[in-house]
Write an enzyme that holds these catalytic residues in place. Structure first.
Site, short mmCIF file in Angstrom:
data_model
loop_
_atom_site.label_atom_id
_atom_site.label_comp_id
_atom_site.label_asym_id
_atom_site.label_seq_id
_atom_site.Cartn_x
_atom_site.Cartn_y
_atom_site.Cartn_z
N ARG A 1 -26.18 -7.90 -10.65
CA ARG A 1 -26.03 -9.15 -10.41
C ARG A 1 -26.08 -10.10 -11.93
NH1 ARG A 1 -26.82 -12.50 -5.55
NH2 ARG A 1 -27.03 -10.73 -3.93
N ASP B 1 -21.69 -9.57 -7.34
CA ASP B 1 -22.42 -9.86 -6.46
C ASP B 1 -21.63 -8.59 -5.26
OD1 ASP B 1 -23.69 -10.33 -4.18
OD2 ASP B 1 -22.99 -12.39 -4.08
N LYS C 1 -32.52 7.46 -4.13
CA LYS C 1 -33.35 7.04 -3.55
C LYS C 1 -33.78 5.37 -3.39
CE LYS C 1 -38.16 8.00 -3.36
NZ LYS C 1 -38.96 7.36 -4.16
N HIS D 1 -35.29 12.69 -8.30
CA HIS D 1 -35.33 13.33 -9.66
C HIS D 1 -36.15 14.61 -9.93
CE1 HIS D 1 -39.02 10.91 -9.60
NE2 HIS D 1 -39.33 11.24 -10.68
N LYS E 1 -36.26 18.02 -13.22
CA LYS E 1 -37.40 18.39 -14.03
C LYS E 1 -37.17 19.96 -14.20
CE LYS E 1 -40.72 14.83 -12.08
NZ LYS E 1 -41.23 14.06 -13.15
N GLU F 1 -50.87 10.71 -8.77
CA GLU F 1 -50.73 9.58 -9.75
C GLU F 1 -51.93 8.91 -10.19
OE1 GLU F 1 -46.43 8.31 -9.42
OE2 GLU F 1 -47.21 8.18 -7.45
N ASP G 1 -42.47 7.55 0.40
CA ASP G 1 -41.95 7.48 -0.96
C ASP G 1 -42.17 8.91 -1.75
OD1 ASP G 1 -41.78 6.04 -3.75
OD2 ASP G 1 -43.72 6.39 -4.03
N HIS H 1 -39.58 14.26 -2.83
CA HIS H 1 -39.90 15.21 -3.83
C HIS H 1 -41.00 16.38 -3.45
CE1 HIS H 1 -38.68 11.94 -6.00
NE2 HIS H 1 -39.68 11.21 -6.11
N LYS I 1 -51.85 7.64 -4.98
CA LYS I 1 -51.87 6.60 -6.29
C LYS I 1 -53.34 6.48 -6.38
CE LYS I 1 -47.28 5.01 -5.85
NZ LYS I 1 -46.34 5.71 -6.91
#
Ligand code: BG6
Length: 479
Positions: free
Chosen positions: A46, A87, A142, A172, A176, A210, A229, A234, A328
């Protein structure tokens, strides 16, 4: 159709992923001479930028996020870039975008890293402006939906313009190096495969821990939570790579066929087999950090931690639990897979007083890339008071084994594969849907039971119930 793209069109080109990962990865490929000399990269988003503005934006992103050992060829890379504002919610701008992209000589690769709500209108715009022909393939970042239903909607919208063999769904983690190394470890060595089953393996643990919190992704994360998530994508991909049967060759269909069989064999999880948590204020590496609600600015019942005891219902894995946990604000960043073998069937050392510990294979994915196998060894001595055995690790640190080879960003591999058309490390539609089906069932159980996340202190390993989940079975999480 096999072609190496000579045009790469990046949607979401001014977004967070582009800055942190996509532009640095492409520039690193440039530095290694791996980009097709004719490749032109067109960014769109945008933001109202022109070519020069986008190059400046990219230069700043590279200064900030390019690993120090990979800098070089920046000017040459920036020369490939151009930009077209768009847009994507209306068809209006797509013809101008097509004009900017121009006529590719061989083909076009598109990478969509935008909000999922933009996927459908973007696909329509691409079709409308002739950017979805046979020499075009599309990569999708994702989140691909929030449940099976919305994921099917996205997949259907994409399939209306791009057949499966031109659709590249990104996870992703598959980019790795250490994740790919799992396949080498399992299938390039004779010693593991004969033991890789319920007769010899007691359980498997997969941890993705994490230290970061929300990182400003307020709206996205609070709607997703840890299971959508991290687990849906993953962690289930890691589980599939650990549990799959040997494919007959290293080819996209063979590998994905085997992964999807595992994903479909996942047993429905009982509510007693999951634990969810949400962090409260605490300290990470000695620094005070706020709780999730404080970071978010409101109360929430989104889980920032989840632990699950999973089962793969097939012959190979009958009765072998797979303990998964991710969260997390845990004490350290670590992704690892632990394969806990069973005890030897009979100890010849028992009446000499020796204690046996079963073998354990720890595959470190990040930040340390290593493989460690603990073996029993005899402690040196004359054994007058009995034989003493002790665990000794057989450690392989990948960076030491491959000195001089730099660590690549996961997206380098994935972007290059997208440009060159190799789908092996991309997720097929049936895999994504099997993943959602399993995760949706868990979430339905949570809501039927009115389950709320338990609290845990930032900097701890999650709620104590997660420890109990494993300890009930006599299992201790590897920490
Ligand atoms: C992303 C998640 O997919 O993976 C993030 O959305 C998470 O919440 C990230 O932080 C972890 O990736 P990595 O490569 O740092 O382990």
């Amino acid at each position: 159709m096999n072609f190496t793209a000579d045009r790469l069109l990046l949607f979401g080109a001014t977004g967070d992923l582009a800055q942190r990962m996509l532009l640095p990865s492409l520039c690193a490929l440039e530095a290694d001479g791996l980009l097709n000399p004719d490749l032109k990269i067109i960014g769109t988003a945008r933001s109202d930028l022109d070519d020069a503005g986008f190059r400046n934006f990219a230069r700043e992103a590279l200064e900030k996020f390019m690993p120090d050992d990979r800098r070089g060829s920046v000017a040459q890379f920036l020369n490939r870039l151009s930009y077209q504002p768009l847009d994507a919610t209306t068809l209006d701008g797509f013809n101008d975008l097509a004009e900017k992209v121009g006529e590719p000589k061989d083909g076009l690769a598109i990478f969509l890293s935008t909000a999922p709500s933009l996927f459908k209108p973007t696909i329509e715009g691409l079709q409308h402006s002739g950017l979805a022909g046979e020499n075009v393939r599309i990569g999708l970042e994702k989140p691909l939906g929030t449940d099976l239903e919305t994921s099917c909607e996205i997949n259907d919208a994409v399939a209306a313009a791009f057949p499966e063999d031109r659709t590249f769904r990104i996870d992703h983690y598959l980019g790795k190096e250490t994740v790919q190394n799992l396949l080498a470890l399992r299938f390039a060595n004779i010693m593991f495969e004969p033991l890789w089953n319920a007769a010899h393996i007691d359980h498997v643990q997969i941890t993705v821990a994490e230290t970061v919190g929300l990182e400003g992704r307020v709206a996205f994360y609070d709607d997703a939570g840890a299971i959508r998530d991290m687990v849906q994508n993953h962690m289930l991909q890691l589980l599939a790579l650990v549990a799959m049967e040997p494919p007959s060759n290293f080819d996209a269909t063979a590998i994905r066929d085997e992964k999807v069989k595992v994903l479909r064999a996942l047993r429905h999880v009982e509510d007693s087999e999951t634990v969810t948590g949400q962090y409260r204020s605490g300290a990470i590496n000695g620094d005070a950090v706020p709780g999730y609600d404080d970071e978010l600015g409101k109360d929430s019942d989104t889980e920032t931690f989840v632990a699950i005891k999973a089962h793969v219902d097939n012959w190979r894995w009958k009765g072998v639990p797979f303990y998964l946990r991710t969260g997390k604000r845990l004490p350290r960043r670590v992704t690892e897979i632990v394969v806990q073998f069973r005890c030897v069937p009979h100890s010849i050392f028992a009446d000499k007083g020796a204690k046996m510990t079963p073998n354990r294979l720890v595959i470190g994915i990040q930040p340390e890339e290593n493989v460690s196998f603990t073996l029993m060894a005899k402690q040196p001595g004359l054994d007058r008071e009995g034989i003493r055995l002790r665990e000794v690790p057989l450690d392989i640190a990948m960076p030491d084994a491959f000195i001089g080879q730099h660590r690549r960003i996961a997206y380098e591999r994935l972007l290059l594969d997208l440009i060159e058309g190799d789908q092996t490390l991309f997720v097929r539609r049936d895999e994504v849907e099997a993943q959602w089906e399993w995760v949706d069932a868990i979430r339905a159980t949570w809501s039927a039971q009115g389950m709320e996340p338990k609290t845990y202190t930032a900097g701890s390993w999650g709620p104590s119930a997660a420890i109990a989940l494993a300890e009930r079975d006599g299992v201790t999480w590897n920490e």
